[in-house]
Design a protein around this motif. Structure first.
Motif, PDB file in Angstrom:
ATOM      1  N   GLU A  41       0.887  -1.180  -0.037  1.00  0.00           N
ATOM      2  CA  GLU A  41       0.035   0.132   0.123  1.00  0.00           C
ATOM      3  C   GLU A  41       0.927   1.242  -0.028  1.00  0.00           C
ATOM      4  OE1 GLU A  41      -2.638   2.035   3.313  1.00  0.00           O
ATOM      5  OE2 GLU A  41      -3.543   0.251   2.552  1.00  0.00           O
ATOM      6  N   LEU A  42       0.835   2.179  -0.990  1.00  0.00           N
ATOM      7  CA  LEU A  42       1.414   3.283  -1.092  1.00  0.00           C
ATOM      8  C   LEU A  42       0.564   4.523  -0.959  1.00  0.00           C
ATOM      9  CD1 LEU A  42       3.792   2.780  -4.098  1.00  0.00           C
ATOM     10  CD2 LEU A  42       4.401   2.553  -1.693  1.00  0.00           C
ATOM     11  N   HIS A  43       1.138   5.289  -0.151  1.00  0.00           N
ATOM     12  CA  HIS A  43       0.233   6.732   0.027  1.00  0.00           C
ATOM     13  C   HIS A  43       0.641   7.859  -0.891  1.00  0.00           C
ATOM     14  CE1 HIS A  43      -0.716   4.938   4.460  1.00  0.00           C
ATOM     15  NE2 HIS A  43      -1.056   4.324   3.441  1.00  0.00           N
ATOM     16  N   THR A  44      -0.376   8.540  -1.492  1.00  0.00           N
ATOM     17  CA  THR A  44       0.061   9.532  -2.454  1.00  0.00           C
ATOM     18  C   THR A  44      -0.882  10.623  -2.501  1.00  0.00           C
ATOM     19  OG1 THR A  44       0.055   9.803  -4.926  1.00  0.00           O
ATOM     20  CG2 THR A  44      -1.346   8.412  -4.347  1.00  0.00           C
ATOM     21  N   THR A  45      -0.202  11.742  -2.651  1.00  0.00           N
ATOM     22  CA  THR A  45      -1.257  12.892  -2.946  1.00  0.00           C
ATOM     23  C   THR A  45      -1.658  13.160  -4.250  1.00  0.00           C
ATOM     24  OG1 THR A  45       0.817  14.279  -3.240  1.00  0.00           O
ATOM     25  CG2 THR A  45       0.124  14.329  -0.970  1.00  0.00           C
ATOM     26  N   LYS A  46      -1.273  12.340  -5.289  1.00  0.00           N
ATOM     27  CA  LYS A  46      -1.324  12.419  -6.656  1.00  0.00           C
ATOM     28  C   LYS A  46      -1.900  11.007  -7.268  1.00  0.00           C
ATOM     29  CE  LYS A  46       2.271  15.761  -6.739  1.00  0.00           C
ATOM     30  NZ  LYS A  46       3.802  16.081  -6.818  1.00  0.00           N
ATOM     31  N   LEU A  47      -3.029  10.892  -6.796  1.00  0.00           N
ATOM     32  CA  LEU A  47      -3.617   9.259  -7.506  1.00  0.00           C
ATOM     33  C   LEU A  47      -3.749   9.239  -8.743  1.00  0.00           C
ATOM     34  CD1 LEU A  47      -4.857   6.834  -6.091  1.00  0.00           C
ATOM     35  CD2 LEU A  47      -7.002   7.825  -6.438  1.00  0.00           C
ATOM     36  N   LEU A 104      -9.321  -2.544  -9.865  1.00  0.00           N
ATOM     37  CA  LEU A 104     -10.251  -1.926  -8.759  1.00  0.00           C
ATOM     38  C   LEU A 104     -10.240  -0.488  -8.830  1.00  0.00           C
ATOM     39  CD1 LEU A 104     -12.767  -2.469  -6.912  1.00  0.00           C
ATOM     40  CD2 LEU A 104     -11.175  -2.275  -5.106  1.00  0.00           C
ATOM     41  N   ASP A 105     -11.291   0.390  -9.218  1.00  0.00           N
ATOM     42  CA  ASP A 105     -11.392   1.794  -9.383  1.00  0.00           C
ATOM     43  C   ASP A 105     -12.260   2.274  -8.287  1.00  0.00           C
ATOM     44  OD1 ASP A 105     -11.777   4.438  -9.855  1.00  0.00           O
ATOM     45  OD2 ASP A 105     -12.011   4.242 -11.830  1.00  0.00           O
ATOM     46  N   GLU A 106     -11.615   2.929  -7.172  1.00  0.00           N
ATOM     47  CA  GLU A 106     -12.538   3.630  -6.026  1.00  0.00           C
ATOM     48  C   GLU A 106     -12.147   5.029  -5.950  1.00  0.00           C
ATOM     49  OE1 GLU A 106     -11.579   1.087  -2.528  1.00  0.00           O
ATOM     50  OE2 GLU A 106     -13.425  -0.369  -3.174  1.00  0.00           O
ATOM     51  N   ARG A 107     -11.919   5.520  -7.304  1.00  0.00           N
ATOM     52  CA  ARG A 107     -11.453   6.790  -7.095  1.00  0.00           C
ATOM     53  C   ARG A 107     -12.456   7.752  -6.608  1.00  0.00           C
ATOM     54  NH1 ARG A 107      -9.131   4.886 -11.708  1.00  0.00           N
ATOM     55  NH2 ARG A 107      -7.092   5.616 -12.461  1.00  0.00           N
ATOM     56  N   PRO A 108     -12.256   8.658  -5.755  1.00  0.00           N
ATOM     57  CA  PRO A 108     -10.901   9.575  -5.883  1.00  0.00           C
ATOM     58  C   PRO A 108      -9.818   9.134  -4.802  1.00  0.00           C
ATOM     59  CG  PRO A 108     -12.624  10.939  -4.705  1.00  0.00           C
ATOM     60  CD  PRO A 108     -13.337   9.600  -5.209  1.00  0.00           C
ATOM     61  N   HIS A 109     -10.477   7.893  -3.909  1.00  0.00           N
ATOM     62  CA  HIS A 109      -9.593   7.510  -2.748  1.00  0.00           C
ATOM     63  C   HIS A 109      -8.725   6.452  -3.036  1.00  0.00           C
ATOM     64  CE1 HIS A 109     -12.173  10.392  -0.834  1.00  0.00           C
ATOM     65  NE2 HIS A 109     -13.096   9.682  -1.434  1.00  0.00           N
ATOM     66  N   ILE A 140      -3.338   4.801  -2.321  1.00  0.00           N
ATOM     67  CA  ILE A 140      -4.458   5.467  -1.433  1.00  0.00           C
ATOM     68  C   ILE A 140      -4.018   6.873  -1.512  1.00  0.00           C
ATOM     69  CG2 ILE A 140      -5.394   5.585   0.810  1.00  0.00           C
ATOM     70  CD1 ILE A 140      -5.589   2.808  -0.310  1.00  0.00           C
ATOM     71  N   ARG A 141      -5.002   7.784  -1.728  1.00  0.00           N
ATOM     72  CA  ARG A 141      -4.800   9.209  -1.761  1.00  0.00           C
ATOM     73  C   ARG A 141      -4.873   9.793  -0.479  1.00  0.00           C
ATOM     74  NH1 ARG A 141      -9.220  12.244  -2.395  1.00  0.00           N
ATOM     75  NH2 ARG A 141      -8.669  14.350  -1.951  1.00  0.00           N
ATOM     76  N   PHE A 142      -3.886  10.580  -0.043  1.00  0.00           N
ATOM     77  CA  PHE A 142      -3.761  11.327   1.090  1.00  0.00           C
ATOM     78  C   PHE A 142      -3.830  12.750   0.737  1.00  0.00           C
ATOM     79  CE2 PHE A 142      -3.213   7.500   3.063  1.00  0.00           C
ATOM     80  CZ  PHE A 142      -3.176   7.594   4.386  1.00  0.00           C
ATOM     81  N   GLU A 143      -4.230  13.503   1.402  1.00  0.00           N
ATOM     82  CA  GLU A 143      -4.248  15.192   1.408  1.00  0.00           C
ATOM     83  C   GLU A 143      -2.965  15.756   1.675  1.00  0.00           C
ATOM     84  OE1 GLU A 143      -6.548  17.130   0.171  1.00  0.00           O
ATOM     85  OE2 GLU A 143      -7.776  15.226   0.106  1.00  0.00           O
ATOM     86  N   VAL A 144      -2.073  15.086   2.582  1.00  0.00           N
ATOM     87  CA  VAL A 144      -0.825  15.654   2.969  1.00  0.00           C
ATOM     88  C   VAL A 144       0.159  14.593   2.344  1.00  0.00           C
ATOM     89  CG1 VAL A 144       0.713  16.107   5.094  1.00  0.00           C
ATOM     90  CG2 VAL A 144      -1.584  16.596   5.081  1.00  0.00           C
ATOM     91  N   ALA A 145       1.286  15.078   1.948  1.00  0.00           N
ATOM     92  CA  ALA A 145       2.478  14.346   1.249  1.00  0.00           C
ATOM     93  C   ALA A 145       2.929  13.359   2.464  1.00  0.00           C
ATOM     94  CB  ALA A 145       3.380  15.189   0.666  1.00  0.00           C
ATOM     95  N   PRO A 146       3.209  12.030   1.981  1.00  0.00           N
ATOM     96  CA  PRO A 146       3.921  11.015   2.794  1.00  0.00           C
ATOM     97  C   PRO A 146       5.370  11.614   2.941  1.00  0.00           C
ATOM     98  CG  PRO A 146       3.695  10.099   0.759  1.00  0.00           C
ATOM     99  CD  PRO A 146       2.881  11.512   0.631  1.00  0.00           C
ATOM    100  N   ALA A 147       5.682  11.374   4.242  1.00  0.00           N
ATOM    101  CA  ALA A 147       7.212  11.457   4.402  1.00  0.00           C
ATOM    102  C   ALA A 147       8.059  10.446   3.858  1.00  0.00           C
ATOM    103  CB  ALA A 147       7.484  11.493   6.056  1.00  0.00           C
TER     104      ALA A 147
END
Length: 123
Positions: free
Chosen positions: A7-13, A29-34, A51-58
Motif C-alpha cells: 500500500e502506497l500513500h500518494t497526494t497524486k492518485l 479496482l477503481d474506487e476513485r477519488p480515494h 491510497i490518496r492522502f491530502e498531506v504528502a507522505p514522509a
C-alpha cells in the motif's frame, strides 16, 4: 512467506495510477477519488494499492521498492517514451542483476530489476 500486497500513500492518485500502469501494472479496482488497486500480472503476483492522502507522505528514510520484471530494458524504454521521471538508466551488476529506477509522482524511488538465474547456477 510471500509478499502479496503493498500500500502506497500518494497526494497524486491519478498521476501515480498512470505511472504504475506504464510500468506494466493492470488496474483491477477503481474506487476513485480515494483508492486504486493494481495487479502486477502473472500467476504468482501481488497487488498494489494507491491510497490518496491530502498531506504528502514522509519519504525520508522510507522504503526502497523493487519490482521484478522480465525485461528491464523494455520497461525502461516504455517508461521513458511516456515521460516517467528517470532516477537511473538500466545497469548490469556483477551478480547478474539488471536494474533501472524511476521516481513516482510523489518522489518515491521505484526500481525495476531482472535477475539472471543462469548467473546463480554458474557460481
Amino acid at each position: 512467506m510471500k509478499l502479496r500486497h503493498i500500500e502506497l500513500h500518494t497526494t497524486k492518485l491519478e498521476e501515480a495510477a498512470h505511472f504504475y500502469r506504464h510500468l506494466g501494472f493492470e488496474e483491477i479496482l477503481d474506487e476513485r477519488p480515494h483508492h486504486v488497486l493494481l495487479a502486477a500480472g502473472g500467476d504468482d503476483s501481488g497487488t498494489l494499492s494507491l491510497i490518496r492522502f491530502e498531506v504528502a507522505p514522509a519519504l525520508t528514510g522510507g522504503p526502497l521498492i523493487y519490482f521484478e520484471c522480465e525485461n528491464v530494458d523494455e520497461v525502461y524504454q516504455r517508461a521513458s517514451e511516456v515521460g516517467l521521471k528517470i532516477a537511473f538508466e538500466p545497469t548490469s551488476k556483477p551478480s547478474g542483476r539488471r536494474e533501472a529506477g524511476f521516481f513516482d509522482p510523489d518522489g518515491q524511488l521505484i526500481c525495476i530489476y531482472h535477475k539472471d538465474r543462469k548467473a546463480d547456477r554458474a557460481l
